[in-house]
Motif scaffolding. Structure first.
Motif, PDB file in Angstrom:
ATOM      1  N   HIS A 257       0.834  -1.211   0.000  1.00 33.58           N
ATOM      2  CA  HIS A 257       0.000   0.000   0.000  1.00 33.58           C
ATOM      3  C   HIS A 257       0.863   1.253   0.000  1.00 33.58           C
ATOM      4  O   HIS A 257       2.065   1.193   0.259  1.00 33.58           O
TER       5      HIS A 257
ATOM      6  N   GLU B  87      -3.704   3.723   1.705  1.00 31.83           N
ATOM      7  CA  GLU B  87      -3.996   3.763   3.136  1.00 31.83           C
ATOM      8  C   GLU B  87      -4.076   5.230   3.556  1.00 31.83           C
ATOM      9  O   GLU B  87      -3.055   5.923   3.592  1.00 31.83           O
TER      10      GLU B  87
ATOM     11  N   HIS C 128       4.233   7.217   3.447  1.00 32.81           N
ATOM     12  CA  HIS C 128       5.129   6.069   3.327  1.00 32.81           C
ATOM     13  C   HIS C 128       4.691   5.143   2.205  1.00 32.81           C
ATOM     14  O   HIS C 128       3.566   5.223   1.715  1.00 32.81           O
TER      15      HIS C 128
ATOM     16  N   GLU D  52       7.832   0.893   4.671  1.00 33.10           N
ATOM     17  CA  GLU D  52       7.232  -0.049   5.619  1.00 33.10           C
ATOM     18  C   GLU D  52       7.325  -1.453   5.041  1.00 33.10           C
ATOM     19  O   GLU D  52       6.959  -1.678   3.893  1.00 33.10           O
TER      20      GLU D  52
HETATM   21 CO    CO Z   1       1.162   1.630   6.176  1.00 34.42          CO
END
Ligand code: CO
Length: 131
Positions: free
Chosen positions: A7, A53, A77, A127
């Motif tokens: 994501h 997200e 991110h 991430e």
């Molecule tokens: Co995330």
């Protein structure tokens, strides 16, 4: 070892209005969830194999609140799927990269996640998501 983009995280000031805006673009909302440990609420919007997200801080001392204070709303991110998060962290650390999380923690959807410092990724918070 990196499987796909899981994501892209976007920091928003108000989750409900952000969700409404993204719906107008054609996105559907899969779920809205509070991740207490990270002091955020997130909305997951599927985009094929990946997701957007949308992240809203639930507290002023949330890292997302600090991000918006410094940089404004926007891409926060990029998350990638890895087979085994412990291995991915060990590998990154072994290669001299700077981690934010030395150990995985539990993120949205109950998945194991960990962040790599932007200093080691040319300025993008990265991430790892297991699975
Ligand atoms: Co995330």
């Amino acid at each position: 070892m990196i499987k796909k983009i899981d994501h892209i995280g976007i920091a928003v000031g108000d989750l409900e209005s952000a969700v409404e805006q993204y719906k107008k673009l054609g996105f559907e909302v899969k779920e809205i969830e509070e991740v207490e440990e990270q002091k955020v609420r997130v909305a997951m919007l599927p985009a094929g194999e990946s997701k957007i997200e949308l992240i809203q801080a639930t507290s002023d001392d949330s890292p997302v609140a600090k991000f918006i204070e410094k940089k404004g709303e926007g891409i926060h991110h990029i998350a990638v799927n890895v087979e085994n998060i412990e291995t991915a962290l060990k590998n990154a650390k072994g290669n001299g990269l700077q981690l934010i999380d030395e150990e995985p923690r539990i993120g949205a959807g109950g998945k194991k996640i960990a962040f790599v410092h932007p200093k080691s990724t040319k300025g993008v918070l990265l991430e790892f998501v297991e699975g």
